[in-house]
Design a protein around this motif. Sequence first.
Motif, mmCIF file in Angstrom:
data_model
loop_
_atom_site.group_PDB
_atom_site.id
_atom_site.type_symbol
_atom_site.label_atom_id
_atom_site.label_comp_id
_atom_site.label_asym_id
_atom_site.label_seq_id
_atom_site.Cartn_x
_atom_site.Cartn_y
_atom_site.Cartn_z
ATOM 1 N N ARG A 214 1.269 -1.173 0.115
ATOM 2 C CA ARG A 214 -0.717 0.577 0.013
ATOM 3 C C ARG A 214 1.015 1.135 0.211
ATOM 4 N N PRO A 215 0.567 2.454 -0.210
ATOM 5 C CA PRO A 215 1.268 2.804 -0.038
ATOM 6 C C PRO A 215 0.599 4.195 0.959
ATOM 7 N N THR A 216 1.887 4.934 1.107
ATOM 8 C CA THR A 216 1.555 5.660 2.438
ATOM 9 C C THR A 216 1.132 7.570 2.479
ATOM 10 N N ILE A 217 2.113 8.133 2.287
ATOM 11 C CA ILE A 217 2.283 9.498 2.176
ATOM 12 C C ILE A 217 3.269 10.140 1.181
ATOM 13 N N THR A 218 3.239 10.668 0.502
ATOM 14 C CA THR A 218 3.840 11.821 -0.047
ATOM 15 C C THR A 218 4.945 12.922 0.288
ATOM 16 N N SER A 219 6.358 13.832 -0.306
ATOM 17 C CA SER A 219 6.951 14.585 0.954
ATOM 18 C C SER A 219 7.896 15.393 -0.249
ATOM 19 N N PRO A 220 7.927 16.344 -0.255
ATOM 20 C CA PRO A 220 8.799 17.411 -1.183
ATOM 21 C C PRO A 220 9.870 17.433 -0.215
ATOM 22 N N THR A 221 11.181 16.749 -1.063
ATOM 23 C CA THR A 221 13.004 16.760 -0.714
ATOM 24 C C THR A 221 13.441 17.443 -1.504
ATOM 25 N N ASP A 222 14.551 18.513 -1.773
ATOM 26 C CA ASP A 222 15.852 18.426 -2.224
ATOM 27 C C ASP A 222 16.604 16.770 -2.686
ATOM 28 N N TYR A 223 16.972 16.688 -3.875
ATOM 29 C CA TYR A 223 17.380 15.604 -4.680
ATOM 30 C C TYR A 223 18.555 15.684 -5.892
ATOM 31 N N GLU A 224 19.801 15.486 -5.420
ATOM 32 C CA GLU A 224 20.449 16.148 -6.428
ATOM 33 C C GLU A 224 20.434 17.328 -7.152
ATOM 34 N N GLY A 225 20.432 18.546 -6.444
ATOM 35 C CA GLY A 225 20.537 20.101 -6.815
ATOM 36 C C GLY A 225 18.892 20.385 -7.161
ATOM 37 N N LYS A 226 18.246 19.391 -6.846
ATOM 38 C CA LYS A 226 16.131 20.135 -7.321
ATOM 39 C C LYS A 226 15.227 19.722 -6.805
ATOM 40 N N ARG A 227 14.342 19.769 -6.821
ATOM 41 C CA ARG A 227 13.073 19.727 -5.756
ATOM 42 C C ARG A 227 11.615 18.286 -6.160
ATOM 43 N N VAL A 228 12.247 17.334 -5.799
ATOM 44 C CA VAL A 228 11.863 16.308 -6.442
ATOM 45 C C VAL A 228 10.415 16.188 -4.799
ATOM 46 N N VAL A 229 9.710 14.753 -5.203
ATOM 47 C CA VAL A 229 8.812 14.492 -4.346
ATOM 48 C C VAL A 229 8.908 12.499 -4.064
ATOM 49 N N GLU A 230 8.891 12.294 -2.335
ATOM 50 C CA GLU A 230 9.361 11.599 -2.573
ATOM 51 C C GLU A 230 8.063 10.632 -2.089
ATOM 52 N N TYR A 231 7.437 9.510 -2.381
ATOM 53 C CA TYR A 231 6.520 8.430 -2.556
ATOM 54 C C TYR A 231 7.097 7.831 -1.473
#
Length: 270
Positions: A214-231
Motif C-alpha cells: 500500500r502507499p503511505t505519504i508523499t513529501s517534497p525533498t531536495d535531491y541532486e540539486g532539484k526539488r522532487v517528491v518522495e513517494y
Amino acid sequence: MLLSPNIIISQQSLDSDDHYDVIYSNLDFLNGLLSVYVDYAEIAPEAVHSYFVDYYATQMNNGGFAEFVYHSDWNASKIESVREGLNALQASQHLQHFIKMSALVDEMSQADLKLLLNENYFGDNQQRDHLNQLNHDYFAIDQVEDLMEINYQWLINHPNTVVLDEDLLWGEIEKISNQVTDRDLRKQRFLATQPRIIQIVHALCQSVGQEFERPTITSPTDYEGKRVVEYHFISDAGHFYLIDLGYEARMFDKKKQQISAIDVSHIAVE
C-alpha cells in the motif's frame, strides 16, 4: 466460468449483533478474490450484487450521489452493476430513484462531467451540487426500504450462501485463485491501467523481489540539486520510498540507502 460459485461469509459475522458485519464479510471476501486477479464475471453474481449495492449505499451515506459519481468515475460497468444489484435484491424504490438520479448525469454536458471527475471536488462546485439535489429523497426511501437490512437478509437467506470460520477464508481465496491460469497476464493488464506512480512502485518492488502492499505519504525533498517528491510505500519487506526522475526511478530504504533503480521512460507521464 464461475470460479467462486457461492456467497462466502464468515461464521463470526453471522454470529455478530451488527448486521453490517455480514455485508462486510462478503465485501472482504470479494476484495480478496479481486486482489488475486479473479474477475467479477468469475464470482457468484449474487455476491457481486450485494457488493455493488453496498458500494452504492456507502457512497450515498458518505457524501451523496455526487460522491458516488465521483468515486465510480461514472464507469458504465459499475453503474450497470448497481442497477442489477438493486433489481436482484428487489429494492424497487431505490432502483427507481437511482434511475432518476442517473438522469441528472445524463443532463450534464461532457465538459461538466469531466470537471466533476477531474477537478477539485470540494469547495464551490456547481456540478456536485446539481447531482446532490435529490439526496433527501434517497434517505427518505431508506427509511422504508432499508438497503442495509435488505442486503443482510439477501446474504443470510440465499441458498448459495456458505458459512466458513474466518480463519479458513484466505485458504478458500487461495484455492479459488489457483484456478486462474493466466494470473501474470491479468496482473500486467491491471497494472497497465493504473497511475504511473503505481506502475513504478510495482516495478521497483519486483526488481528487488518484494510485493507492494500500500502507499503511505508523499513529501517534497531536495535531491541532486532539484526539488522532487518522495513517494513512500509499504511492501512485504517494510517501509520504503521512491523518487521518480522521469527517465529513471530510484528506490530507497528507511535509512535513505538506494536499493534499486529502474528505467521508467517507457511508462507514460500523466
